[in-house]
Design an enzyme around this catalytic site. Sequence first.
Site, PDB file in Angstrom:
ATOM      1  CB  SER A  77      -3.113   5.674  -7.470  1.00  0.00           C
ATOM      2  OG  SER A  77      -2.704   6.826  -6.759  1.00  0.00           O
TER       3      SER A  77
ATOM      4  CE1 TYR B 263      -0.260   2.083  -3.924  1.00  0.00           C
ATOM      5  CE2 TYR B 263      -0.050   4.370  -4.628  1.00  0.00           C
ATOM      6  CZ  TYR B 263      -0.839   3.288  -4.266  1.00  0.00           C
ATOM      7  OH  TYR B 263      -2.210   3.437  -4.248  1.00  0.00           O
TER       8      TYR B 263
END
Length: 240
Positions: free
Chosen positions: A135, A148
Amino acid sequence: MQIAGKMVLVTGGTDGIGRQLALQLLARGADVWITGRDPERLARARAEGMDAIAADLTGPDGIEAVLRGLAGRSLDILINNAGMGTDHDFRIATPDVAGDDRTLWLNVHAPIRLIVALMATLQTRPEAMIVNVTSGLAIAPSAGAPVYCATKAAMRSYTQSLRAQMKGTRVHVLEALPPLVDTAMTSGRGGRKLSAQDCAAQIVAAIEASADEANVGMVRILKAVNQVAPWLARRIMIGF
């Protein structure tokens, strides 16, 4: 890399980025295998010409299910795409540690275990690739999703080290860094979102180019800012 004729495994391939990756790779002539949990979505994938393995990768039983499903087959490309987020914001509520554990397992333990288990097979192929989907938040974190972000940063670090280990071998290592993508996981969140289809297309192009990184969409700008002024990248993303 030539995609046609390659056997590809896409984890989390029944929805979002994973589904679009699977469809686009299938259209290029790959033998596509996916993992997922939803029976209806798995059945849909099979009807579309994919092989589907029912596996919950938030725990070790899911890894065993994948390995049983692939037994005796020659895998060329492993795409570790499956991922999840969890609420972990003390400003709102006490975090759910069970959710944290599932996120850590799916986002970090599962891809590493699959890489370890499948590396010997990948090394026998004329050319092979491992694609780890991380990400843009692996570059600079946001305050609202620390677990996350930590998992994606961990996989970014792991991927960079793995790439160095695999240098000069038949196994190429690619990291894909998506921005905010319009998927079920980001439902209800505001902001500009890239479509899953466009995100997958950029990752597939990076696979074909045997690139080291696919900085997708706005992540290209974030990466450039981080190279010049890391403090600015962190300031921009921390409130994201």
